[in-house]
Design an enzyme around this catalytic site. Structure first.
Site, PDB file in Angstrom:
ATOM      1  N   LYS A 259       3.312  16.695  17.767  1.00 21.08           N
ATOM      2  CA  LYS A 259       3.921  17.045  16.477  1.00 21.08           C
ATOM      3  C   LYS A 259       4.804  15.894  16.011  1.00 21.08           C
ATOM      4  CE  LYS A 259       4.321  22.061  17.013  1.00 21.08           C
ATOM      5  NZ  LYS A 259       3.509  22.491  15.873  1.00 21.08           N
ATOM      6  N   ARG A 333      -3.658  29.949  19.951  1.00 26.66           N
ATOM      7  CA  ARG A 333      -4.893  30.742  19.914  1.00 26.66           C
ATOM      8  C   ARG A 333      -5.663  30.625  21.227  1.00 26.66           C
ATOM      9  NH1 ARG A 333      -6.897  27.595  14.679  1.00 26.66           N
ATOM     10  NH2 ARG A 333      -4.641  27.481  14.441  1.00 26.66           N
TER      11      ARG A 333
HETATM   12  N1  BES Z   1       3.559  26.950  17.059  1.00 24.90           N
HETATM   13  C1  BES Z   1       2.825  26.403  16.001  1.00 24.90           C
HETATM   14  C2  BES Z   1       2.937  27.178  14.698  1.00 24.90           C
HETATM   15  C3  BES Z   1       4.294  27.274  14.052  1.00 24.90           C
HETATM   16  C4  BES Z   1       4.637  26.444  13.027  1.00 24.90           C
HETATM   17  C5  BES Z   1       5.174  28.246  14.439  1.00 24.90           C
HETATM   18  C6  BES Z   1       5.867  26.563  12.419  1.00 24.90           C
HETATM   19  C7  BES Z   1       6.398  28.369  13.828  1.00 24.90           C
HETATM   20  C8  BES Z   1       6.749  27.535  12.802  1.00 24.90           C
HETATM   21  C9  BES Z   1       1.345  26.337  16.367  1.00 24.90           C
HETATM   22  O1  BES Z   1       1.054  26.206  17.699  1.00 24.90           O
HETATM   23  C10 BES Z   1       0.783  25.145  15.662  1.00 24.90           C
HETATM   24  O2  BES Z   1       1.215  24.075  15.953  1.00 24.90           O
HETATM   25  N2  BES Z   1      -0.127  25.368  14.738  1.00 24.90           N
HETATM   26  C11 BES Z   1      -0.704  24.335  13.976  1.00 24.90           C
HETATM   27  C12 BES Z   1      -2.178  24.606  13.870  1.00 24.90           C
HETATM   28  C13 BES Z   1      -2.974  23.457  13.333  1.00 24.90           C
HETATM   29  C14 BES Z   1      -2.997  22.314  14.331  1.00 24.90           C
HETATM   30  C15 BES Z   1      -4.365  23.935  13.062  1.00 24.90           C
HETATM   31  C16 BES Z   1      -0.049  24.349  12.593  1.00 24.90           C
HETATM   32  O3  BES Z   1       0.281  25.428  12.111  1.00 24.90           O
HETATM   33  O4  BES Z   1       0.153  23.282  12.043  1.00 24.90           O
HETATM   34 ZN    ZN Z   2       1.041  24.132  18.331  1.00 21.87          ZN
END
Ligand code: BES
Ligand code: ZN
Ligand code: ZN
Length: 492
Positions: A259, A333
């Site tokens: 991230k 997921r």
């Molecule tokens: N934990 C995150 C989602 C999230 C984002 C939770 C903001 C709380 C606040 C999840 O694991 C994630 O990183 N999702 C990605 C998915 C993408 C790579 C398809 C996202 O939402 O960007």
């Molecule tokens: Zn994630």
């Protein structure tokens, strides 16, 4: 902090300070004893705004109407405004919408949720001085017939549910260094011992035996190994059986699909799903609800090292489905794929809910305060809407469709862990989970994406900066409705 309902007129109760709600900006009401002064101060009495009058020792707070959540919010705002003062005792009156019990409960929840503070990491702790809040049975709006024990029991229920919510807030707010998958296992074990819940833990070896390769891959690069805890509440003659599955990423760095720094901060919140399930189990056990409830806490940490799983890997999930990994940040997921498969193998349930901070896309779609509901059954969705309304949590429905379904197709494996489009990400994530729901369970399942409300970096309503405990009140309300419905069916 104690809350007590007292069968006396408000003026006959002695307390250090009084909370008076100005409903719908109606300053003419007989309860408003400082009308002139409030007018001079231009107090507008909008929802949650407060005005403290030191001389009369009254705190006025606005509420847009008498609905449960307006009053819950007003009491939350009032207590937040008063915690820094030195008052030990407070008093207020009853503000009733449809039924007294639920209004009393909403008031108590407002106090207990609004007075929460998380200062574990502050060197100076600020403890609220408030010891007791009296609620007079003198009512703002209607003369009511009430039964004192039933109001006392409404306060007791509010206490249990608020305590569970505040426990979830504590867990989620705790740093990833201090709260690891093992910490959750320890907490769960303690809870199980306290209430006589059944407890089972799958460590890495057991996860291997269970062929939960997706969950193992996500946690592989962390020094804190993944684990899955099951807590079960099994009363005699339950009205239904429910499985709750929670995403418990004690930290989500994104893994090799790292991230950006700005997005990584707050990812201690990624354990909010499993934490909500923990809180729900705590409340279910404390209230000894006549429902068989199984909580599955899927714990892992998504990190990087030489052993990390990679974009391009193909994982075989517990149910045999192969998954092409194209982004290691779509890890929730993967964990849920295995946890949902395991939950369905272990228990034949009437309902299956999963709670997860699954996608940023859900926050884009619904904003920070609303959870996303995704699933096949519109009646189940409807019942959750009803529960949300009662509890004060906000939910929105995001619909499935065949076109979005196609976006998670993989050329390499059975399914891909990300969508080929940048739009509709909350729904495509849910459609991915759907691949792990067995046919006979399709209508029993609902995915609840709590990424919006689980952790907000500002205070809102009776929620402080940080974790809110989203999911606990929603699920408890839903269960209460279910009990009423099922008992009605049986004529008992
Ligand atoms: N934990 C995150 C989602 C999230 C984002 C939770 C903001 C709380 C606040 C999840 O694991 C994630 O990183 N999702 C990605 C998915 C993408 C790579 C398809 C996202 O939402 O960007
Ligand atoms: Zn994630
Ligand atoms: Zn995540």
């Amino acid at each position: 902090m104690q809350i007590e309902i007292i069968d006396k007129k408000n003026q006959d109760i002695s307390a250090d300070c009084e909370i008076v709600v100005v409903v719908d900006e109606n300053i003419e009401h007989r309860f408003i004893k400082d009308k002139k002064l409030l007018e001079k101060l231009n107090f507008e009495a909008k929802q949650d705004s407060t005005c403290f009058l030191a001389e009369s020792a009254r705190l006025y707070v606005g509420a847009k109407n008498l609905e449960h959540d307006a009053i819950r919010r007003a009491m939350g705002a009032a207590i937040m405004a008063l915690t820094s003062y030195s008052f030990k005792t407070l008093k207020t009156s009853l503000y009733i919408s449809q039924d007294v019990e639920h209004s009393t409960r909403a008031m108590a929840e407002g106090f207990l949720l609004g007075s929460y503070k998380f200062d574990n990491y502050k060197s100076k702790k600020s403890k609220s001085k408030i010891e007791k809040i009296y609620i007079s049975t003198e009512s703002y709006n209607k003369s009511i017939k009430f039964n004192l024990p039933s109001l006392t029991s409404a306060i007791q229920t509010a206490k249990v549910i608020s305590k569970a919510t505040n426990t979830v807030r504590d867990i989620v707010n705790t740093t990833p260094h201090d709260f690891t998958p093992k910490s959750m296992a320890k907490r769960a074990y303690k809870l199980a011992n306290k209430y006589g819940l059944e407890y089972n833990i799958l460590n890495s070896d057991a996860l291997k035996e269970q062929k939960m390769e997706a969950m193992l891959a996500v946690g592989r690069a962390s020094i804190h190994k993944p684990l899955l805890v099951q807590l079960s509440h099994k009363p005699k003659n339950p009205v239904a059986t429910i499985s709750l599955v929670g995403k418990g990423l004690t930290y989500d760095s994104g893994g090799l699909s790292l991230k950006p720094s700005d997005y990584m901060v707050t990812m201690k919140q990624d354990k909010s799903g499993a934490s909500a399930v923990f809180g729900i189990m705590q409340a279910v056990a404390a209230l000894n609800l006549p429902i068989e409830v199984h909580g599955f806490l899927a714990m892992a940490e998504n990190m990087v090292d030489g052993s990390a799983f990679k974009p391009d890997d193909v994982l075989t999930a517990k149910n045999g489905t192969t998954i092409e990994v194209r982004n290691t940040d779509a890890e929730g997921r993967l964990v849920l794929a295995d946890a949902l498969s395991y939950a369905q193998q272990e228990v034949k349930s009437d309902y299956i809910f999963d709670f997860a901070t699954l996608t940023g896309a859900c926050v884009v779609a619904l904003g920070h305060y609303t959870s996303g509901l995704m699933g096949h059954s519109s009646s189940l969705k409807h019942s959750l809407f009803e529960a949300a309304n009662k509890s004060g949590e906000l939910v929105g429905s995001l619909p499935f469709n065949d076109y979005l379904q196609k976006l998670i197709k993989s050329e390499v494996a059975d399914v891909c862990n990300i969508s080929s489009s940048r739009y509709g990400g909350a729904i495509t994530a849910a459609l991915f989970l759907d691949r792990f729901i067995e046919k006979e369970n399709k209508d029993k399942w609902m995915h609840i994406d709590i990424a919006g409300p689980a952790y907000v970096e500002e205070k809102w309503a009776y929620n402080p900066f940080g974790a809110s405990g989203a999911g606990v009140r929603l699920m408890l309300s839903w269960m209460e409705n279910l009990i009423v419905k099922e008992k009605g069916k049986n004529g008992s």
